[in-house]
Design an enzyme around this catalytic site. Structure first.
Site, PDB file in Angstrom:
ATOM      1  N   MET B   1      -0.865  19.561   6.252  1.00 17.82           N
ATOM      2  CA  MET B   1      -1.488  18.703   7.257  1.00 17.82           C
ATOM      3  C   MET B   1      -3.017  18.758   7.075  1.00 17.82           C
ATOM      4  O   MET B   1      -3.522  18.168   6.156  1.00 17.82           O
ATOM      5  CB  MET B   1      -1.074  19.164   8.642  1.00 17.82           C
ATOM      6  N   CYS B   2      -3.732  19.463   7.862  1.00 12.55           N
ATOM      7  CA  CYS B   2      -5.195  19.575   7.891  1.00 12.55           C
ATOM      8  C   CYS B   2      -5.786  18.487   8.795  1.00 12.55           C
ATOM      9  O   CYS B   2      -5.235  17.408   8.917  1.00 12.55           O
ATOM     10  CB  CYS B   2      -5.872  19.460   6.528  1.00 12.55           C
ATOM     11  N   GLY B   3      -6.900  18.837   9.402  1.00  8.54           N
ATOM     12  CA  GLY B   3      -7.629  17.872  10.218  1.00  8.54           C
ATOM     13  C   GLY B   3      -9.035  17.755   9.678  1.00  8.54           C
ATOM     14  O   GLY B   3      -9.603  18.735   9.180  1.00  8.54           O
ATOM     15  N   ARG B  32      -3.723  20.586  13.720  1.00  7.73           N
ATOM     16  CA  ARG B  32      -3.483  20.074  12.375  1.00  7.73           C
ATOM     17  C   ARG B  32      -3.824  21.098  11.304  1.00  7.73           C
ATOM     18  O   ARG B  32      -3.417  20.935  10.147  1.00  7.73           O
ATOM     19  CB  ARG B  32      -4.313  18.808  12.122  1.00  7.73           C
ATOM     20  N   THR B 148     -10.219  21.488   9.493  1.00  7.74           N
ATOM     21  CA  THR B 148      -9.320  22.544   9.944  1.00  7.74           C
ATOM     22  C   THR B 148      -8.166  22.564   8.958  1.00  7.74           C
ATOM     23  O   THR B 148      -7.591  21.526   8.643  1.00  7.74           O
ATOM     24  CB  THR B 148      -8.802  22.273  11.367  1.00  7.74           C
TER      25      THR B 148
END
Lengths: 223, 299
Positions: B1-3, B32, B148
């Site tokens: 995912m990651c934000g 995320r 993130t």
């Protein structure tokens, strides 16, 4: 009108309140892009969301009329069964994905994969749709008042697509088809239901050429 | 995912509030990417001095001795200050000279960024903790990007967190995964003289853009070239000394939302990260189209 302030009410609590109501009018305040708002409703409620929403708003809806005064994130109205969902702004990807019924109206644009795997829902988009819209669409109608990007109707089954503007490369097995009087009548109804003052004569119809594997009776011998 | 998030201020009066506006954006994306967080801040120029944000993985650095050696090496002034686990070094030389000197004097140090205004800080841990440790809310400047992380392609380490910097005042955050990063890495090492600090695919993308910019491409041209050479899923936010850019892969596998008003331009993986910015209710909010470069520069 019953106000539910999402600045002070958790999404789960707000949804529980809506899911347990038999009828009534509700306003969800301060959505601030929260996910999964007004999901799983099963009664003829009237729900207004006062701002932009996150993912999956109005998912699995039955009977309720939901309006969103802003943009919607991924998967708005996913797996809708019935009722009405009206997004006043734009919708992100996969709007109305796998929807079985009801009417999803998006006043603005919808991004990629609008109506992916739709199974009976009617989707009316006031603006344009992104690539691969109506991918593997099985039943229902996708009405696009603007343009459609590449891959429209790829591997489509029996869903019907109407587009007023330009269409990029059509997806596999999707072709332009004749606009019959019945189709024009249905399109006119859908535009009226969506409240969009569009001239039905501007639209072209697209659907399945029925040339892919599943449509060939000879392939039955494989089973 | 990651934000990923980015905030680019158009109104100079807001610069003292940059960090306080940015910090909640990054924290909102914790879901995320809960394992690490990082950010790049473009502050006021250090009076023509070069800046390097560095991380000492062994925690054994003799900083006063290093700075003394550095002053000798560059024959000029140099200073340092610690910020949580990182150290900011300022020196009266060009950024490239500072990087070379640090590589030679302290090869164990990880150089997170070099430039005239850019500073990169990143750490493992919950984004809210990282934001507190580095006192993000107190930071002033013109623009910031942040990330993130939910690691998928390489280990959860300080060095593997984003943003990545491989060129002066250039940084990048990435949500996605690249499938041709090994081949691209070899090509950039062989033909471009680029060195990489981690096994991270996103660092390869940063190196790719740095290579094109160093060869004279504009930021827009470098990103356009990336559309043909980078294979995989990506939403990038890129910061340069006076610019900010966003690019999504042509299939739009990873989300992004942009918002713009008279005072600022902001991007995030999801709208909720932008929901508390001042004036957002009247901002233009839209989803960037796949395969289209969006970029802004300071007027």
């Amino acid at each position: 009108m019953i106000a539910i302030d999402l600045a002070t009410t958790a999404v789960r609590d707000a949804n529980r309140q809506l899911q347990s109501a038999a009828d009534g009018r509700f306003e969800m305040l301060n959505p601030r892009g929260a996910h999964a708002l007004a999901c799983g409703l099963s009664a003829p409620l009237d729900v207004h969301v006062a701002g932009h929403v996150g993912y999956y708003c109005g998912g699995m809806n039955q009977h309720a009329a939901i309006s969103v005064a802003g943009n919607a994130g991924v998967g708005v109205g996913e797996n809708m069964m019935s009722g009405r969902l009206h997004v006043r702004g734009d919708a992100s990807q996969s709007a109305g994905a796998t929807g079985h019924g009801g009417l999803l109206v998006i006043d603005g644009n919808a991004s990629a994969r609008c109506g992916i795997a739709m199974k009976g829902i009617d989707i009316v988009v006031g603006g344009s749709v992104g690539h691969n819209s109506a991918f593997m669409a099985q039943a229902g109608h996708l009405v696009v008042c603007g343009d459609a990007e590449d891959g429209l109707g790829d591997s489509i089954y029996e869903a019907v697509i109407f587009v007023a503007g330009a269409v990029g490369a059509l997806g596999a097995d999707c072709v332009e088809k004749e606009m019959t009087a019945d189709h024009l009548a249905r399109l006119t109804e859908l535009l009226a239901a969506a409240g969009l003052g569009q001239d039905p004569a501007r639209f072209r119809r697209y659907g399945s050429a029925r040339q892919l594997y599943n449509f060939k009776v000879d392939n039955l011998s494989a089973y | 995912m990651c934000g990923i998030v980015g905030l680019f201020l158009k109104n100079e009066a807001l610069r003292t509030r940059l960090g306080s506006l940015f910090a909640p954006m990054l924290v909102e994306m914790s879901g995320r990417g809960p394992d690490s967080a990082g950010f790049a801040v473009f502050r006021e120029d250090a009076g023509g001095r070069a800046k390097a944000s560095v991380f000492d993985p062994d925690g054994a650095m003799d900083w006063p001795a290093l700075i003394a050696d550095l002053r000798t090496a560059i024959d000029g002034a140099a200073d340092f200050q610690h910020l949580a686990t990182h150290t900011l070094i300022e020196a009266a030389c060009a950024p490239a000279e500072l990087r070379q000197a640090l590589d030679r004097l302290a090869p164990a140090l990880r150089i997170m960024s070099t430039g005239g205004s850019l500073e990169i800080y990143k750490e493992i841990g919950a984004p809210a903790d990282v934001v507190d440790r580095f006192a993000v809310a107190q930071m002033a400047g013109s623009h910031m990007i942040g990330h993130t992380r939910m690691a998928t392609e390489s280990a959860v380490t300080t060095e593997g967190a984003h943003p990545f910097n491989t060129g002066e005042d250039l940084c990048l955050v990435h949500n996605g995964s690249l499938s041709n990063h090994h081949a691209l890495r070899r090509r950039l090492e062989r033909d471009g003289g680029i060195t990489f600090q981690t096994e991270n695919d996103s660092e390869v993308a940063a190196g790719y853009f740095a290579h094109h910019l160093a060869a004279g491409a504009t930021l827009g041209e470098a990103l356009e070239a990336g559309l043909s050479d980078l294979d995989g899923f990506y939403t990038f936010a890129v910061g340069t000394r006076d610019g900010f850019a966003v690019l999504r892969d042509p299939i739009a596998c990873k989300p992004a939302v942009l918002a713009e008003c008279d005072d600022w331009v902001a991007m995030a993986s999801e709208f909720r990260a932008l929901a508390n910015l001042p004036g957002v209710d009247n901002a233009r909010v839209w989803e960037p189209k796949p395969g289209v470069v969006y970029h802004w520069t300071q007027a």
